[in-house]
Design a protein around this motif. Structure first.
Motif, short mmCIF file in Angstrom:
data_model
loop_
_atom_site.label_atom_id
_atom_site.label_comp_id
_atom_site.label_asym_id
_atom_site.label_seq_id
_atom_site.Cartn_x
_atom_site.Cartn_y
_atom_site.Cartn_z
N LYS A 56 2.73 33.55 -7.40
CA LYS A 56 2.50 32.58 -8.48
C LYS A 56 2.13 31.22 -7.92
O LYS A 56 1.19 30.57 -8.40
CB LYS A 56 3.74 32.47 -9.36
N GLN A 60 11.63 41.47 -4.33
CA GLN A 60 10.38 41.50 -5.09
C GLN A 60 10.14 40.18 -5.82
O GLN A 60 9.02 39.65 -5.82
CB GLN A 60 10.41 42.64 -6.11
N ASP A 61 11.19 39.66 -6.43
CA ASP A 61 11.05 38.41 -7.20
C ASP A 61 10.59 37.25 -6.32
O ASP A 61 9.77 36.43 -6.73
CB ASP A 61 12.38 38.05 -7.86
N LEU A 114 6.92 37.63 -5.66
CA LEU A 114 6.16 37.28 -6.86
C LEU A 114 6.11 35.76 -7.07
O LEU A 114 5.09 35.23 -7.53
CB LEU A 114 6.75 37.97 -8.09
N LYS A 115 7.19 35.07 -6.74
CA LYS A 115 7.18 33.60 -6.82
C LYS A 115 6.14 33.03 -5.86
O LYS A 115 5.44 32.06 -6.17
CB LYS A 115 8.56 33.04 -6.48
N ILE A 157 15.11 44.22 -6.17
CA ILE A 157 14.43 43.42 -7.17
C ILE A 157 14.39 41.94 -6.80
O ILE A 157 13.43 41.23 -7.12
CB ILE A 157 15.09 43.62 -8.56
N LYS A 158 15.41 41.46 -6.10
CA LYS A 158 15.43 40.05 -5.70
C LYS A 158 14.39 39.77 -4.61
O LYS A 158 13.76 38.71 -4.60
CB LYS A 158 16.82 39.64 -5.24
N ARG A 217 3.84 45.14 -11.08
CA ARG A 217 4.33 43.77 -11.32
C ARG A 217 3.36 42.74 -10.75
O ARG A 217 3.07 41.72 -11.39
CB ARG A 217 5.72 43.58 -10.70
N PHE A 253 6.30 47.97 -8.17
CA PHE A 253 6.07 46.61 -7.67
C PHE A 253 4.59 46.25 -7.73
O PHE A 253 4.24 45.12 -8.10
CB PHE A 253 6.59 46.46 -6.24
#
Length: 527
Positions: free
Chosen positions: A212, A204-205, A208-209, A201-202, A289, A286
Motif C-alpha cells: 500500500k 501477510q498484513d 500488504l502495508k 496473517i500478521k 489479497r 495471499f
C-alpha cells in the motif's frame, strides 16, 4: 566444417525468407570462417567464436518485445545509478525489475519496513530516496520500473537481514527438522535462508502495508511477486516447512482434524498431500489479497509473478499453484524462471507455459545462462527459442552478470537486442505505431527490392491498419482486414507481414483477456 555448413545454410535460408537480419556483418564473418577453414583451423576457439557471432547477426530482433533485467540495487550515488541505466539503455533494455524488498529491507525511506542501510545515501535532487531517483531517471531513458518483491524470504541466517526477523519470532517458519532456517537439503539448496510463515496473517498484513505504501507513493509500472511460496524441496516431507504452531492450528481448524503430532501425521502420503493442498491454498489466498489491494489502489499497475518454470513442479516443490492465479484473472505477466542449460528445455517450458496460461497473460521468459556460467551464446539461443515458441519477451537474471561483461552485452546487441523494442504490455496505440513503422522500414529496406510487393500495396495495408477504432474489438477487425488483404498476394513477403500481424493480434487478444479479467470495457488502451 560443421559450423561453416550450418551458418551458410542459415544465411541462405534467411535470404530466401527475406528476414530482417544483418547480412552484411554476417557475410564478413563467414568469409573469415572460410579463411580459417582453408588454413585447417576449424577446431580453434576463434572459429567457434566467429560462428556464434555470425549466428547472432542472423537472429531476428523483435520491435515489440519485453527486454527485461532483474537488478538488486547497489548504486550509492546518483552518478552510479545513471551509469547503470545508461548501460541498460545501450543494449536496448526496456524493463528493469528492481528488488524493492529483499533481506527484510526496502529500497526507499519507509514507515513500514527498514530502509536498506547500503542505499540510505544522497541521490542528488532526489534526496536519500533510491527508488524515487531510479523511477525518474529510468523514465527519461524509456525504461519501465517493476517492483520485484521477495515476499516471504527475509534474508540469510549468517548474512545481512533486517531486524524484522528478530522482532517477530512467531512469524519465523518452522521446518520439519524443527529449525527456523533452511539447511540440509539436497545440493545445499537455500542453505541458511530465512522465511516468514506464509500462513501467518500478521506477516501477510505487514507485507500488504508495504504494498500500500509503495503504490501510494511511487509511479511504478508493475509489481512482481517473487518468493511467493514456501521454501523449496517439498517433494519429500523430510524437507518440508510451515510447521509453526499458528499454521498447525489453522490447518487443523480448517479441516476439523484431531492431530496429536503433525510430524507423525505427514509421514502418511495421503495426509502429506492434504497438508500440501492446504499450504498451496494459503499462498493462493495471499495472492488474492495482493491482487485485490493492488486493483483497489491503482488498476493500471501490472501484477507479475516470478515462479517455478513448470506448474506441476511449482505446486509440488514450492507450493505455488500459479495456474489457479492465472485462471482467476489475477496475473498480468508470468515470468517462469527457466534457469536451464539448453534451448530444448526452454522449448519444453514455454510450451507448458502456453498450455497453462491459455492466452490470459503476457509471458516473459526468465533466463540466467550467464549467472550459471554457461556460454554467452546461450542468451541468444534461449531468447530466440523462447520467441519462436510464443513468449513475448525475456527477463535476464541479473544485471550484476552484465555490468562488467562486455561480451554478453555485445552478444545481445548483435542479435536479439539489435533493434529498440517496446514492451507488449504498453498501450495498444503505441504498439500499433511501432508495428506500422516496422512494416514500413522492412518494406523500404527489404521487401520492395524483392519485386514481390509494391509500394502501392504497402500503402494500402498501412491505410487499413491506420483506420480509426474505438475499442479493441474494432482494432482487431482492422487487423483482420489487413491480414485478408495481404494474404491475397501469397508470397514470402506477404507471409512475413502476416506473421507480424498475427503476433500483433495475439497481443491484442491478451489485452482483451486482461480487460475481461478485470471486468473492464474493451475500450481500455493499456490492456
Amino acid at each position: 566444417m560443421k559450423e561453416l555448413d550450418k551458418i551458410t545454410t542459415k544465411f541462405k535460408k534467411a535470404k530466401e525468407k527475406l528476414l530482417d537480419v544483418n547480412y552484411e556483418k554476417a557475410q564478413i564473418i563467414i568469409d573469415k570462417m572460410i579463411l580459417l577453414k582453408d588454413n585447417n583451423k576449424t577446431s580453434s576457439a576463434e572459429y567457434q567464436k566467429l560462428y556464434e557471432r555470425a549466428y547472432q547477426h542472423l537472429t531476428l530482433s523483435e520491435r515489440i518485445e519485453e527486454r527485461g533485467v532483474w537488478h538488486r540495487p547497489c548504486e550509492e550515488s546518483l552518478e552510479e545509478l545513471i551509469k547503470m541505466l545508461d548501460d541498460l539503455k545501450s543494449i536496448n533494455i526496456n524493463g528493469l525489475y528492481v528488488e524493492t524488498f529483499f533481506n527484510g529491507f526496502t529500497i526507499y525511506p519507509s514507515k513500514v519496513m527498514p530502509y536498506h542501510p547500503n542505499l540510505n545515501n544522497v541521490y542528488g535532487e532526489y534526496g536519500n530516496d533510491y527508488l524515487k531517483a531510479l523511477i525518474a531517471e529510468a523514465s527519461k531513458r524509456e525504461i519501465q520500473i517493476h517492483a520485484w518483491v521477495e515476499n516471504f524470504f527475509v534474508g540469510g541466517k549468517d548474512g545481512l537481514h533486517s531486524d524484522l526477523w528478530e522482532k517477530n519470532p512467531e512469524w519465523q517458519i518452522v521446518n520439519y527438522n524443527q529449525l527456523n532456517y533452511q539447511t540440509g537439503k539436497p545440493g545445499n539448496e537455500e542453505e541458511g535462508f530465512l522465511f516468514f510463515d506464509p500462513a501467518n496473517i500478521k506477516a501477510q498484513d505487514l507485507i500488504l502495508k508495504f504494498y500500500k505504501e509503495l503504490i501510494s507513493n511511487y509511479e511504478i509500472v508493475g509489481i512482481q511477486l517473487d518468493y511467493i511460496r514456501y521454501p523449496s524441496a517439498n517433494e519429500n516431507y523430510i524437507y518440508s516447512s510451515g510447521y509453526t504452531e499458528y499454521a498447525i492450528n489453522k490447518f487443523k481448524d480448517e479441516y476439523q482434524l484431531e492431530i496429536e503430532n503433525i510430524f507423525e501425521y505427514v509421514k502418511q502420503d495421503e495426509n502429506y498431500q492434504l497438508w500440501n493442498k492446504w499450504r498451496q491454498g494459503e499462498i493462493t489466498k495471499f495472492v488474492k489479497r495482493v491482487y485485490q489491494l493492488v486493483r483497489a489502489l491503482d488498476k493500471n499497475i501490472l501484477l507479475s509473478i516470478a515462479v517455478g518454470p513448470e506448474i506441476n513442479y511449482a505446486k509440488t516443490n514450492l507450493m505455488q499453484d500459479w495456474g489457479t492465479w492465472v485462471v482467476n484473472g489475477w496475473i498480468d505477466i508470468v515470468a517462469p524462471m527457466a534457469y536451464v542449460e539448453s534451448k530444448d528445455f526452454i522449448k519444453f517450458i514455454i510450451n507448458k507455459l502456453n498450455e497453462t496460461t491459455k492466452g490470459l497473460t503476457y509471458n516473459y521468459t526468465g533466463i540466467a545462462p550467464t549467472y550459471h556460467g554457461l556460454p554467452d551464446i546461450l542468451n541468444t539461443y534461449f531468447i530466440d527459442e523462447s520467441n519462436k515458441c510464443g513468449a513475448l519477451g525475456s527477463i535476464i537474471f541479473a544485471y550484476h552478470n552484465l555490468v562488467d561483461n562486455i561480451e554478453v552485452k555485445e552478444t545481445l546487441i548483435r542479435g536479439t537486442h539489435r533493434h529498440k523494442a517496446i514492451s507488449p504490455h504498453q498501450e495498444v496505440s503505441k504498439l500499433l505505431e511501432v508495428l506500422i513503422a516496422d512494416i514500413k522500414e522492412k518494406a523500404i529496406n527489404i521487401y520492395l527490392d524483392s519485386g514481390l510487393i509494391t509500394a502501392k500495396t504497402i500503402d494500402k495495408l498501412i491505410k487499413i491498419l491506420n483506420s480509426k477504432y474505438q475499442n479493441l474489438t474494432e482494432l482487431k477487425q482492422n487487423v483482420e482486414l489487413a491480414i485478408d488483404y495481404i494474404n491475397k498476394k501469397d508470397n514470402i513477403v506477404s507471409n512475413n507481414i502476416i506473421e507480424m500481424l498475427k503476433r500483433f493480434m495475439k497481443i491484442i487478444n491478451i489485452k482483451e483477456q486482461r480487460c475481461y479479467c478485470r471486468k473492464e470495457s474493451k475500450d481500455e488502451n493499456i490492456y
